[in-house]
Design a protein around this motif. Structure first.
Motif, PDB file in Angstrom:
ATOM      1  N   PRO A 539      91.167  -8.730  43.264  1.00  0.00           N
ATOM      2  CA  PRO A 539      91.338  -9.783  42.254  1.00  0.00           C
ATOM      3  C   PRO A 539      90.058 -10.532  41.891  1.00  0.00           C
ATOM      4  O   PRO A 539      89.990 -11.119  40.804  1.00  0.00           O
ATOM      5  N   ASP A 540      89.056 -10.530  42.766  1.00  0.00           N
ATOM      6  CA  ASP A 540      87.853 -11.323  42.519  1.00  0.00           C
ATOM      7  C   ASP A 540      86.601 -10.490  42.281  1.00  0.00           C
ATOM      8  O   ASP A 540      85.551 -11.059  41.956  1.00  0.00           O
ATOM      9  N   ARG A 541      86.689  -9.174  42.440  1.00  0.00           N
ATOM     10  CA  ARG A 541      85.483  -8.357  42.336  1.00  0.00           C
ATOM     11  C   ARG A 541      85.856  -6.940  41.941  1.00  0.00           C
ATOM     12  O   ARG A 541      86.804  -6.352  42.481  1.00  0.00           O
ATOM     13  N   VAL A 542      85.103  -6.397  40.988  1.00  0.00           N
ATOM     14  CA  VAL A 542      85.317  -5.023  40.535  1.00  0.00           C
ATOM     15  C   VAL A 542      83.973  -4.314  40.555  1.00  0.00           C
ATOM     16  O   VAL A 542      82.954  -4.878  40.150  1.00  0.00           O
ATOM     17  N   GLU A 543      84.004  -3.063  41.048  1.00  0.00           N
ATOM     18  CA  GLU A 543      82.792  -2.256  41.065  1.00  0.00           C
ATOM     19  C   GLU A 543      83.021  -1.014  40.215  1.00  0.00           C
ATOM     20  O   GLU A 543      83.965  -0.247  40.451  1.00  0.00           O
ATOM     21  N   LEU A 544      82.173  -0.856  39.205  1.00  0.00           N
ATOM     22  CA  LEU A 544      82.272   0.285  38.309  1.00  0.00           C
ATOM     23  C   LEU A 544      80.989   1.095  38.370  1.00  0.00           C
ATOM     24  O   LEU A 544      79.909   0.555  38.608  1.00  0.00           O
ATOM     25  N   GLU A 545      81.150   2.385  38.108  1.00  0.00           N
ATOM     26  CA  GLU A 545      79.985   3.239  37.938  1.00  0.00           C
ATOM     27  C   GLU A 545      79.855   3.536  36.454  1.00  0.00           C
ATOM     28  O   GLU A 545      80.735   4.147  35.846  1.00  0.00           O
ATOM     29  N   LEU A 546      78.750   3.083  35.883  1.00  0.00           N
ATOM     30  CA  LEU A 546      78.502   3.235  34.455  1.00  0.00           C
ATOM     31  C   LEU A 546      77.312   4.150  34.266  1.00  0.00           C
ATOM     32  O   LEU A 546      76.183   3.795  34.606  1.00  0.00           O
ATOM     33  N   GLU A 547      77.593   5.342  33.755  1.00  0.00           N
ATOM     34  CA  GLU A 547      76.543   6.332  33.522  1.00  0.00           C
ATOM     35  C   GLU A 547      75.700   6.542  34.769  1.00  0.00           C
ATOM     36  O   GLU A 547      74.466   6.574  34.721  1.00  0.00           O
ATOM     37  N   GLY A 548      76.390   6.644  35.904  1.00  0.00           N
ATOM     38  CA  GLY A 548      75.719   6.955  37.154  1.00  0.00           C
ATOM     39  C   GLY A 548      75.140   5.760  37.887  1.00  0.00           C
ATOM     40  O   GLY A 548      74.547   5.921  38.964  1.00  0.00           O
ATOM     41  N   VAL A 549      75.306   4.537  37.337  1.00  0.00           N
ATOM     42  CA  VAL A 549      74.755   3.333  37.969  1.00  0.00           C
ATOM     43  C   VAL A 549      75.904   2.439  38.411  1.00  0.00           C
ATOM     44  O   VAL A 549      76.807   2.142  37.625  1.00  0.00           O
ATOM     45  N   ARG A 550      75.879   2.010  39.671  1.00  0.00           N
ATOM     46  CA  ARG A 550      76.912   1.109  40.178  1.00  0.00           C
ATOM     47  C   ARG A 550      76.646  -0.311  39.695  1.00  0.00           C
ATOM     48  O   ARG A 550      75.541  -0.829  39.809  1.00  0.00           O
ATOM     49  N   ARG A 551      77.712  -0.958  39.175  1.00  0.00           N
ATOM     50  CA  ARG A 551      77.622  -2.324  38.676  1.00  0.00           C
ATOM     51  C   ARG A 551      78.752  -3.159  39.285  1.00  0.00           C
ATOM     52  O   ARG A 551      79.877  -2.684  39.417  1.00  0.00           O
ATOM     53  N   TRP A 552      78.415  -4.424  39.604  1.00  0.00           N
ATOM     54  CA  TRP A 552      79.386  -5.320  40.216  1.00  0.00           C
ATOM     55  C   TRP A 552      79.760  -6.420  39.229  1.00  0.00           C
ATOM     56  O   TRP A 552      78.903  -7.012  38.570  1.00  0.00           O
ATOM     57  N   PHE A 553      81.042  -6.733  39.139  1.00  0.00           N
ATOM     58  CA  PHE A 553      81.560  -7.791  38.286  1.00  0.00           C
ATOM     59  C   PHE A 553      82.408  -8.726  39.148  1.00  0.00           C
ATOM     60  O   PHE A 553      83.356  -8.280  39.803  1.00  0.00           O
TER      61      PHE A 553
END
Length: 719
Positions: A539-553
């Motif tokens: 609920p407080d944090r999402v981790e996505l891989e965008l074009e091979g790069v990990r990003r934290w939201f």
């Protein structure tokens, strides 16, 4: 001169400057007293003092501008000295005399010096005598076309109020009247004057500090050229790119100005530096400046402590400390630059900047404070100090970008873009910087996404995934490589189904995003986000891989319905769009709603209900947070209602006026609407009604209001 030791100090001010003075007092062991309006009863400055005295009411005229109440508060609380801060009564000779007559120590220059510099026209006469270079005032009745462009300025006050640039002779009379009216409302003095407008000039100032024993310091220069509405936004010390000879010329002129009026305490002499390098005296601020921290950082001094020492009768050393390095300050405001600097109000849910060596934050607010419409919208000053200008600018831009600012809209993104602009980095921005570059600096989210940057649509996807987990009784979906490696999250089905959909509105842009996604055994599938891989969601944090790069939201939710998403790529604030909008919130097409709380200060001449108005015509002006804001007709038509009068106090969403379709006598005749003679009346074709004009961006309904229709329209998913 005898010395007096200050034991208890009342700060006759509020917000950031009150907290700034209290900080020095704590270090010196001086007891502090705050004053507060009703709106500031729980403000940070009120709660940080050792004692506080209420000033009944909210408006400045009833509270912080009442010298008699401030003096009474000091006596009641047992204070023996008064510090005026900046703004309000800090440059009032009458208030300084009231403080002294009450037997209190005044932490500021003598009333005679304040009075001598209070009116700019008379100050120019004094500076001419002191051989300080200046722009000569012009007689409005004697100017010719060759004298243009001109600048109309209020003789009293400051902060850009009562100031107008005039480029054409035909506009002079109107601008003189408007400036005089604004100056009278702001300062109680409608006197204005003219001087030549210096195009692409730089605003450079010298910090001075003088004691009662004849010592006057010139503590270097500051550049304050990046301004909006003639109010400073970014300041730095020392002013970059000045030749040593020019620096010495400015220092010497500032010292002469101080001696000419018998100045003591901290003050600032401001100059306009023309493109050819010639300096001209602008004004002298007989108080501590908002931008004083950059001077403190470079010279290693505490100007408030020095103010107190001078007020106590102490002597300054013969020479000031030498400068070291470079410092840059940015003023963080609760305002929307894309909407004509419209101020924001509301709860500051989170105010968090990184703790870095060489970074200082002088803040007016803490988490949970409320920004009200009664006072200046500045939230904080953020100051970076480093060995070089390049390093200081980079540090400041990085700290602002990494800040978590949840609550009213701020100018943070504009500040970061300003600090990264090539012209600013080159070291010589002028006062026309925003006139030339504001549009490019305020790129919309869609433009950023089109340029390849991660935009609000990706942030909305992260928010939708976080919201899904917040409503799920199951584990978190995590995808790594080619298979799900953790529990299946909310929305998983063992048969193909329609995707999940969540709809959000981005604030303050009001752009709506429809987020479609499906979570299955093969991971995340989201139209418009090909190749995006979900690695983790809670609920407080999402981790996505965008074009091979990990990003934290990171995601934060607040009781007012706002949902804030932060990442290293940017920050966004959303509200969820209800599937069942409240029909009672709908407004008549063409309604002009107050975009902020404020006071109606002016209504356009000749405005009459039933009369025609042209698109863009000024209708009325609202004053809020020390600035006037124009409300104009969003489209041509007829003024069908005017619901306010001069002096009315309005809240956000108050119906100000309605601009409807043109009246029959004003509307052009539509030949296609005539009924042919051989067509029966019941079957006659009719002209389609004219579409209602849409409200101007700054006059729209509050973001919680939905447009007509059972389900609010949303932007289709990107493909």
């Amino acid at each position: 001169m005898s010395t007096s030791s200050i034991q208890c100090l009342l700060v006759a001010n509020r917000g950031e400057i009150a907290r700034r003075v209290f900080r020095t007092c704590r270090e010196l062991g001086i007891t502090t007293v705050a004053v507060h309006s009703d709106a500031d009863a729980r403000a940070a400055h009120t709660l940080e003092a050792d004692a506080a005295v209420r000033l009944a009411g909210d408006a400045p005229a009833d509270t912080y501008l009442r010298g008699d109440l401030l003096v009474r508060a000091a006596l009641t609380a047992g204070a023996d000295a008064v510090h005026p801060g900046y703004g309000f009564l800090s440059e009032s000779a009458d208030f300084a005399e009231q403080v002294r007559e009450a037997g209190l120590l005044w932490v500021g220059p003598p009333p005679s010096a304040i009075r001598a510099m209070a009116v700019k026209t008379r100050a120019k006469e004094l500076m001419r005598t002191a051989d300080v270079p200046l722009l000569e005032p012009l007689d409005p009745a004697a100017v010719t076309e060759r004298d243009f462009p001109l600048l109309v300025k209020a003789a009293a006050g400051g902060g850009g109020r009562g100031m107008r640039a005039v480029r054409e002779p035909a506009a002079l009379e109107g601008e003189l009247g408007a400036a005089a009216q604004e100056a009278a409302a702001a300062f109680g003095d409608g006197e204005v004057f003219l001087e030549p407008l210096v195009e692409r000039g730089r605003h450079v100032e010298v910090q001075i500090l003088a004691d009662a024993h004849g010592t006057v310091w010139a503590l270097g220069t500051r550049d304050c050229s990046v301004q909006r509405r003639h109010q400073k936004v970014v300041e730095e010390a020392p002013a970059p790119g000045l030749e040593p000879e020019l620096r010495e010329q400015l220092h010497a002129a500032a010292v002469r100005a101080a001696r000419a009026v018998g100045y003591t305490g901290a003050g600032t002499v401001e100059f306009l530096l023309a493109p050819d390098g010639r300096p001209y005296f602008l004004e002298m601020n007989t108080r501590l400046q908002v931008e004083h921290p950059v001077t403190e950082a470079v010279h290693g001094v505490d100007l408030v402590a020095l103010q107190l020492a001078v007020a106590e009768g102490q002597s300054l050393p013969a020479q000031p400390p030498p400068p070291t390095g470079h410092a840059v300050e940015a003023r963080l405001y609760a305002e929307d630059p894309a909407r004509d600097w419209q101020p924001g109000v509301g709860t500051v849910h989170r105010f968090e900047l990184p703790l870095l060596p060489g970074l200082r934050v002088d803040s007016a607010v803490v988490d949970g404070d409320t920004v009200t419409p009664y006072y200046d919208p500045m939230l904080a000053k953020v100051i970076a100090h480093a060995p070089t200008r390049e390093a200081a600018v980079r540090k400041l831009a990085g700290a602002l970008a990494a800040a978590r600012l949840h609550g009213p809209v701020t100018n943070r993104e504009l500040l970061v873009a300003t600090l990264q602009h090539p012209e600013f980095l080159a070291g010589a921005p002028d006062t026309g910087f925003y006139d030339r570059h504001l549009t490019a600096l305020l790129r919309a989210p869609g433009e950023r996404a089109a340029s390849g940057e991660v935009g609000a649509d990706t942030a909305a996807l992260a928010l939708a995934l976080a919201d899904a987990q917040g409503r799920s009784r199951f584990g978190t979906t995590v995808r790594s490589g080619s298979g799900a490696v953790a529990g299946v999250g909310c929305g998983w089905r063992n048969v193909r189904a329609q995707p999940q959909r969540r709809c959000y509105r981005l604030r303050p842009d009001d752009e709506e995003f429809a987020v479609d996604y499906r979570l299955g055994r093969d991971g995340l599938r989201a139209p418009g986000h090909p190749g995006t891989v979900l690695l983790h969601a809670d609920p407080d944090r999402v981790e996505l891989e965008l074009e091979g790069v990990r990003r934290w939201f990171t995601v934060a939710r607040y009781p007012d319905g706002s949902r804030c998403v932060d990442s290293a790529l940017g920050s966004w604030t959303f509200t969820e769009v209800s599937r069942f909008p409240d029909a009672s919130t709908r407004t008549e097409p063409g309604s002009l709603l107050a975009p902020m709380p404020g006071t109606v200060t002016r209504i356009a001449d000749g405005l009459a209900v039933g009369g025609p108005v042209e698109a863009g015509r000024p209708l009325l002006w609202l004053e809020a947070m020390k600035m006037e804001h124009l409300v104009a007709a969003p489209a041509g038509g007829s003024l069908t209602a005017l619901n306010v009068a001069v002096g009315d106090q309005v809240e956000v969403g108050t119906l100000l006026a309605v601009v409807g379709p043109p009246t029959p006598e004003d509307a052009p005749e539509d030949e296609t609407a005539h009924v042919p003679a051989d067509v029966p009346a019941d079957d006659a074709p009719t002209a389609a009604p004219a579409p209602a004009p849409a409200p101007a961006p700054t006059d729209r309904a509050p973001s919680g209001d939905a447009p007509s229709g059972d389900v609010p329209p949303v932007r289709p998913p990107r493909t």
